[in-house]
Design a protein around this motif. Structure first.
Motif, PDB file in Angstrom:
ATOM      1  N   ASN A  51       0.844  -1.198   0.000  1.00  0.00           N
ATOM      2  CA  ASN A  51       0.000   0.000   0.000  1.00  0.00           C
ATOM      3  C   ASN A  51       0.875   1.241   0.000  1.00  0.00           C
ATOM      4  O   ASN A  51       2.099   1.156   0.078  1.00  0.00           O
ATOM      5  CB  ASN A  51      -0.980  -0.034   1.173  1.00  0.00           C
ATOM      6  CG  ASN A  51      -0.278  -0.024   2.509  1.00  0.00           C
ATOM      7  OD1 ASN A  51       0.500   0.861   2.797  1.00  0.00           O
ATOM      8  ND2 ASN A  51      -0.539  -1.034   3.334  1.00  0.00           N
ATOM      9  N   THR A  52       0.247   2.394  -0.066  1.00  0.00           N
ATOM     10  CA  THR A  52       0.981   3.658  -0.225  1.00  0.00           C
ATOM     11  C   THR A  52       1.869   3.992   0.961  1.00  0.00           C
ATOM     12  O   THR A  52       2.761   4.823   0.836  1.00  0.00           O
ATOM     13  CB  THR A  52       0.016   4.829  -0.491  1.00  0.00           C
ATOM     14  OG1 THR A  52      -0.934   4.893   0.569  1.00  0.00           O
ATOM     15  CG2 THR A  52      -0.700   4.652  -1.818  1.00  0.00           C
ATOM     16  N   ASP A  53       1.665   3.358   2.107  1.00  0.00           N
ATOM     17  CA  ASP A  53       2.519   3.603   3.273  1.00  0.00           C
ATOM     18  C   ASP A  53       3.808   2.782   3.238  1.00  0.00           C
ATOM     19  O   ASP A  53       4.740   3.066   3.977  1.00  0.00           O
ATOM     20  CB  ASP A  53       1.763   3.280   4.564  1.00  0.00           C
ATOM     21  CG  ASP A  53       0.607   4.221   4.814  1.00  0.00           C
ATOM     22  OD1 ASP A  53       0.628   5.362   4.290  1.00  0.00           O
ATOM     23  OD2 ASP A  53      -0.337   3.821   5.525  1.00  0.00           O
ATOM     24  N   ASP A  54       3.840   1.765   2.389  1.00  0.00           N
ATOM     25  CA  ASP A  54       5.014   0.903   2.308  1.00  0.00           C
ATOM     26  C   ASP A  54       6.142   1.585   1.544  1.00  0.00           C
ATOM     27  O   ASP A  54       5.907   2.302   0.588  1.00  0.00           O
ATOM     28  CB  ASP A  54       4.667  -0.415   1.605  1.00  0.00           C
ATOM     29  CG  ASP A  54       3.740  -1.291   2.417  1.00  0.00           C
ATOM     30  OD1 ASP A  54       3.902  -1.338   3.649  1.00  0.00           O
ATOM     31  OD2 ASP A  54       2.858  -1.929   1.817  1.00  0.00           O
ATOM     32  N   SER A  55       7.365   1.331   1.987  1.00  0.00           N
ATOM     33  CA  SER A  55       8.549   1.813   1.277  1.00  0.00           C
ATOM     34  C   SER A  55       9.016   0.717   0.329  1.00  0.00           C
ATOM     35  O   SER A  55       8.973  -0.464   0.658  1.00  0.00           O
ATOM     36  CB  SER A  55       9.669   2.144   2.259  1.00  0.00           C
ATOM     37  OG  SER A  55       9.288   3.222   3.072  1.00  0.00           O
ATOM     38  N   MET A  80       2.630   4.990  -5.160  1.00  0.00           N
ATOM     39  CA  MET A  80       3.740   4.599  -4.297  1.00  0.00           C
ATOM     40  C   MET A  80       5.071   5.267  -4.617  1.00  0.00           C
ATOM     41  O   MET A  80       6.062   5.010  -3.942  1.00  0.00           O
ATOM     42  CB  MET A  80       3.911   3.077  -4.356  1.00  0.00           C
ATOM     43  CG  MET A  80       2.687   2.316  -3.886  1.00  0.00           C
ATOM     44  SD  MET A  80       2.985   0.559  -3.752  1.00  0.00           S
ATOM     45  CE  MET A  80       4.062   0.549  -2.326  1.00  0.00           C
ATOM     46  N   ASN A  83       7.396   6.957  -1.951  1.00  0.00           N
ATOM     47  CA  ASN A  83       8.117   6.104  -1.004  1.00  0.00           C
ATOM     48  C   ASN A  83       8.973   5.053  -1.706  1.00  0.00           C
ATOM     49  O   ASN A  83       9.239   3.996  -1.142  1.00  0.00           O
ATOM     50  CB  ASN A  83       7.130   5.398  -0.066  1.00  0.00           C
ATOM     51  CG  ASN A  83       6.427   6.350   0.845  1.00  0.00           C
ATOM     52  OD1 ASN A  83       6.938   7.405   1.174  1.00  0.00           O
ATOM     53  ND2 ASN A  83       5.225   5.986   1.253  1.00  0.00           N
ATOM     54  N   THR A  84       9.370   5.345  -2.938  1.00  0.00           N
ATOM     55  CA  THR A  84      10.132   4.367  -3.718  1.00  0.00           C
ATOM     56  C   THR A  84      11.509   4.907  -4.081  1.00  0.00           C
ATOM     57  O   THR A  84      11.628   6.010  -4.607  1.00  0.00           O
ATOM     58  CB  THR A  84       9.363   3.989  -5.005  1.00  0.00           C
ATOM     59  OG1 THR A  84       8.106   3.400  -4.640  1.00  0.00           O
ATOM     60  CG2 THR A  84      10.137   3.001  -5.838  1.00  0.00           C
TER      61      THR A  84
END
Length: 137
Positions: A51-55, A80, A83-84
């Motif tokens: 999800n968008t909170d994941d790095s 994303m 956080n990428t």
């Protein structure tokens, strides 16, 4: 990890030998018999649980190749990209460093430089010098 051919899955397998099996390391590849759209769909399924909170650290074989550009498009669709960290020219030292060090840095720039530094250091010439004394019988 994304690549042409079987490079990413092969590298993933080799990294697993060094770091152990980890659920947070994923790989897929654009095979010879596959279209870019099929690759994108495979990558979409691979990252579906994220999800968008994941790095994300995206390692690719070649800058601007089809796996690289399609993976970026899918991550962008998912919102994303903020956080990428995206790095191209992956090799074993880069991948091992990314896996082992990703949770040890609060500063993304320091992590990036550490991964790139290890990747560069892994590319070196090994040379030997002939010792004439060893040739004597």
């Amino acid at each position: 990890m994304v690549s042409h051919g079987e490079f990413a899955p092969g590298l993933h397998s080799a990294v697993k030998m060094m770091t152990g099996s980890r659920d947070d390391v994923l790989s897929t590849s654009l095979r010879e018999d596959m279209s870019a759209d099929e690759f994108a769909e495979n990558f979409r399924k691979l990252v579906e649980p994220l999800n968008t909170d994941d790095s994300v650290i995206l390692l690719a074989d070649i800058l601007s190749g089809s796996p690289f550009t399609n993976a970026l498009a899918v991550l962008d669709e998912k919102g994303m990209m903020a956080n990428t960290l995206v790095l191209a020219g992956m090799n074993m030292p880069m991948a091992i460093t990314a896996v082992l060090m990703k949770d040890n840095f609060d500063d993304l720039n320091v992590l990036k430089e550490t991964i790139l530094s290890e990747g560069r250091a892994g590319m070196t010439e090994f040379s030997t010098t002939a010792d004439d004394a060893d040739d004597d019988i």
